[in-house]
Design an enzyme around this catalytic site. Structure first.
Site, mmCIF file in Angstrom:
data_model
loop_
_atom_site.group_PDB
_atom_site.id
_atom_site.type_symbol
_atom_site.label_atom_id
_atom_site.label_comp_id
_atom_site.label_asym_id
_atom_site.label_seq_id
_atom_site.Cartn_x
_atom_site.Cartn_y
_atom_site.Cartn_z
ATOM 1 N N PHE A 99 -26.603 79.305 115.971
ATOM 2 C CA PHE A 99 -27.889 79.827 115.485
ATOM 3 C C PHE A 99 -27.965 78.848 114.025
ATOM 4 C CE2 PHE A 99 -30.296 82.651 112.943
ATOM 5 C CZ PHE A 99 -31.566 82.507 113.304
ATOM 6 N N GLN A 100 -29.228 78.226 114.070
ATOM 7 C CA GLN A 100 -29.741 77.742 112.984
ATOM 8 C C GLN A 100 -28.805 76.361 112.689
ATOM 9 O OE1 GLN A 100 -31.036 80.196 109.697
ATOM 10 N NE2 GLN A 100 -33.245 80.250 110.809
ATOM 11 N N LYS A 151 -21.131 77.491 105.506
ATOM 12 C CA LYS A 151 -21.215 78.611 104.999
ATOM 13 C C LYS A 151 -19.468 79.147 104.327
ATOM 14 C CE LYS A 151 -23.339 83.438 105.395
ATOM 15 N NZ LYS A 151 -24.203 83.987 106.232
ATOM 16 N N MET A 207 -60.060 58.485 105.320
ATOM 17 C CA MET A 207 -59.563 57.057 105.420
ATOM 18 C C MET A 207 -59.463 56.729 106.892
ATOM 19 S SD MET A 207 -58.955 54.386 103.819
ATOM 20 C CE MET A 207 -58.087 54.771 102.075
ATOM 21 N N GLU A 247 -40.168 74.709 103.078
ATOM 22 C CA GLU A 247 -38.936 73.489 102.633
ATOM 23 C C GLU A 247 -39.574 72.387 102.291
ATOM 24 O OE1 GLU A 247 -38.428 75.475 105.345
ATOM 25 O OE2 GLU A 247 -36.505 76.830 104.588
#
Lengths: 597, 172
Positions: free
Chosen positions: A126-127, A176, A494, A64
């Site tokens: 969940f999630q 959902k 760096m 993502e």
């Protein structure tokens, strides 16, 4: 018309759709052609609605974070909002780095996240995660939609807020069950936000005061930033007109490169920590500073109480909160850059303003003296590829084409910013504010999606590029021939440079003892792998990279110990630049300076 | 330097009129914590049910530069209608209510009662060994009352935070 007739007509106007269908419809009504995403349980209804849709291309990324950076690259190279679709929980949390990156660099993104069903919110389902809570500080605004009848309005507001005023990322979190429910869809034209009214028109009084200061200036300098790019190509055109009309020197931040052509003699190069000597000295010694769409970032100002001590400052920004934030200014202008520049030009012409030509001539003489230091020069080598040389050759061999450059973060980014000459806006995509390693590879994918025929190059470091390397698979899936040009010095360059300069040469964990074979890695992805180890073979290999019509990983082995100069050390002022690490001019870093990042 | 910056820290009362939507208070509070500003007190309630607006009154402290930033950052929040600083923009009156519990017997109990009358505090609960006083006034008056109660058996304090409104006929 009788009452029944009226009801029938209203019923015809109202379109009833499922939440998932509304998302697709709203994206189409907003003119979206591409979305970047990754499916998961909480967005399956939206992916289902996407299945048979035409005219809306979904690009499946591999993470993502990659999807959000790709959308950023898409947005920055087109001026259009980038759109992302991810699932709940880890889908949303993985998007957070990209959201913060886009917030810092003012990039318009609309990120749609799935959420668990409304009755499960707060149950540790969940999630499940508190997406609006987590993303509140890293978005311009966000919403959790709990009623399907609010969904289309919220989606249209999301596009309006992301793209107007100071642009930025927004998140719409969609449970959902809302995606399944049916409700009334409204189009973009019927949405008007209750409170959001960005100010874009300049106050003419401040424009006139700015013009007066400019006309009287003896040592003026334009200091421009990403705001000019965000204001659209017209702002860049007007900037060029104003700069040429006045004959003043111009420098720019990292974010603003390309708004003014680097080939022009009035261009001083980038300013700031790794900016040119002439740009930083001009900033320090100027008597009138015209800051347009920049925000006096600490990478630009150096030591803040020694910053340009004798100048009157004009500051144009669309975001009122930037005025007097780091540096107090004399003439603030809160407006859209294109609108303000247009008025500045208008008043300059109608009031028949003239510059102080003799003073300006002396000022340019001084600037030419500074230019004579050739602060970007470096010692060439016949045996090892100097990273600066690699950038120079890349520029020379691609300059006759339309080329878009993205970068990761570190030394390679600064060398690219210093040496690659950008002639137009929207061709340079780099993570400026947040400094996100791993930005450039996915960003190049987004750019290539928007510009399929252009040459898109990610100038990378071997450390950064490993953070989002998986997106090479995305490039393969969609036939996106991005060129990942890795300046491989085996160090986090760096970090190593700062450890050398500030931490007594103790290179704590900045050397990658095990690196992948990038050529074999490219082949594993199905891409083309190239390697250059000697200066003599570089040109041919770069030409080969350009000619291949497939994604390329280019392992350019460079001098591992090269430092990036010029440099303003932490806690130092613009007039305390260090031009190279050759000997005695290396100053001690103050205790205060060591505290700074 | 352009100007000699005023570095003196002062207390400011700032009113923020917001759309009463989910999470709006978290946006305001998150702005203060995220940018390192201080909240001395905070008062929030819906003020217009039909217009769905809430009023947040924040007491904060900072130098003039910091206060200017706080106001600008608040105005940037999408659901914010208006921001007014009662300390600098226009004159306002401010009041705060506190419930103050004092426990004790004998002279201290009598002295607590006597002081409460001087401050025009009301007794809203009493037992043989305790009082709960309700006191209303500016934050300084409430501070003073609490300080005076401390040696007289102060056991608990609950303050509402500041409500503020402008003087004269105009609305915020």
């Amino acid at each position: 018309m009788d009452k029944d007739g009226m009801m029938n007509r209203l019923a015809e106007d109202v379109v009833t759709l499922s939440g998932a269908e509304m998302v697709i419809r709203a994206l189409k009504d907003q003119g979206v052609a591409h979305i970047f995403g990754y499916p998961g349980g909480a967005v399956l209804p939206i992916y289902d609605a996407l299945f048979a849709v035409e005219g809306l291309t979904h690009v499946l990324c591999r993470h993502e974070q990659g999807a959000v950076h790709a959308a950023e690259g898409y947005a920055r190279s087109t001026g259009k909002p980038g759109v992302v679709l991810v699932t709940s929980g880890p889908g949303a949390t993985n998007a957070v780095t990209g959201l913060t990156d886009a917030l810092m660099d003012s990039i318009p993104l609309v990120v749609l996240t799935g959420q668990v069903a409304t009755h499960l919110i707060g149950n540790d389902a969940f999630q499940e995660c508190d997406t609006v809570g987590i993303t509140r500080p890293c978005t311009k605004h966000n919403w959790l939609v709990k009623d399907v009848n609010d969904l289309s309005r919220v989606l249209h507001e999301a596009f309006q807020i992301a793209t107007t005023g100071r642009p930025g990322p927004v998140v719409v979190d969609i449970p959902k069950d809302i995606q399944f429910k049916k409700g009334a869809y409204v189009g973009p034209e019927s949405v008007s936000h209750r409170t959001y009214r960005p100010k874009t028109e300049p106050e003419l009084g401040s424009i006139v005061r700015a013009i007066e200061l400019m006309a009287a200036a003896e040592r003026p300098v334009f200091y421009t930033g990403g705001g000019i790019i965000n204001a659209g190509p017209e702002a860049s055109r007007l900037l060029r007109e104003l700069v040429r009309t006045t004959g003043f020197p111009i420098t720019s931040t990292l974010m603003g490169l390309g708004a003014y052509p680097a080939s022009d003699p009035q261009w001083l190069g980038m300013l700031g920590m790794h900016g040119t000597y002439e740009a930083n000295l001009a900033m320090h010694d100027c008597d009138v500073m015209i800051c347009l769409g920049a925000r006096f970032d600490d990478r630009v100002t150096g030591k803040i109480d020694a910053f340009s001590p004798n100048s009157k400052k004009i500051h144009l920004d669309i975001d009122a909160a930037q005025i007097n934030k780091n540096v107090r200014v004399d003439v603030p202008i809160v407006a859209d850059a294109a609108k303000a520049l247009k008025e500045m030009l208008h008043f300059w012409k109608t009031q028949r303003r003239k510059v102080n030509a003799p003073a300006l001539k002396d000022w340019w003489k001084q600037i030419e003296e500074w230019r004579g230091k050739k602060s970007l020069s470096y010692r060439q080598s016949n045996s090892v590829i100097k990273p600066q040389y690699a950038i120079d050759r890349l520029y020379e061999l691609t300059r006759d084409r339309e080329v878009f450059i993205t970068t990761e973060v570190g030394q390679h980014q600064m060398w690219a910013a210093q040496r690659f000459k950008f002639e137009g806006p929207n061709h340079w995509m780099t993570s400026g504010g947040l400094g996100t390693m791993g930005y450039g590879l996915p960003a190049s994918i987004g750019v290539q999606v928007a510009h399929p025929d252009a040459l898109v190059i990610d100038i990378a470091g071997e450390a950064s590029v490993q953070m989002t390397m998986q997106e090479m698979s995305t490039a393969m899936q969609y036939g996106l021939p991005v060129k990942i040009f890795i300046l491989n010095n085996q160090y986090m360059g760096m970090v190593r440079q700062w450890q050398q300069l500030l931490h007594g040469g103790r290179y704590s964990h900045s050397y990658s003892e095990a690196l992948p074979d990038f050529v074999k890695m490219a082949e594993a992805f199905g891409c083309v792998g190239l390697r250059a180890e000697k200066p003599g073979e570089l040109d041919d290999k770069i030409r080969e990279m350009i000619d291949v019509k497939r994604p390329v990983l280019f392992d350019c082995r460079v001098d591992p110990k090269e430092n990036c100069y010029p440099m303003i050390y932490s806690g130092a002022a613009h007039n305390e630049m260090v031009l190279s690490d050759a000997g005695d001019e290396t100053p001690e870093v103050t205790e205060e300076g060591k505290m700074l990042v | 330097m352009n100007t000699i910056a005023d570095k003196r820290t002062r207390r400011h009362t700032i009113a923020v009129l917001v759309d009463n939507e989910a999470g709006v208070l978290a946006r305001v509070v998150g702005l203060f914590s995220g940018r390192g500003y201080n909240i001395e007190s905070l008062t929030v309630a819906e003020v217009d049910a039909t217009a769905h607006t809430s009023r947040i009154t924040v007491v904060t402290s900072g130098t003039p530069d910091v206060i200017e930033q706080i106001e600008a950052q608040l105005r940037r929040l999408v659901p914010v209608h208006r921001v007014v600083n009662w300390t600098t923009d226009k004159p306002g009156v401010e009041r705060e209510m506190a419930l103050v519990k004092v426990a004790g017997q004998g002279d201290k109990r009598v002295e607590a009662m006597r002081i409460s009358q001087v401050f025009r505090a009301r007794v809203v609960d009493t037992t043989h060994t305790s009082f709960v006083f309700e006191i209303t006034g500016g934050p300084d008056k409430v501070d003073n009352f609490i300080d005076l109660m401390r040696p007289l058996g102060l056991v608990d304090v609950s303050r509402t935070g500041v409500a503020a409104i402008s003087r004269g006929p105009e609305a915020m």
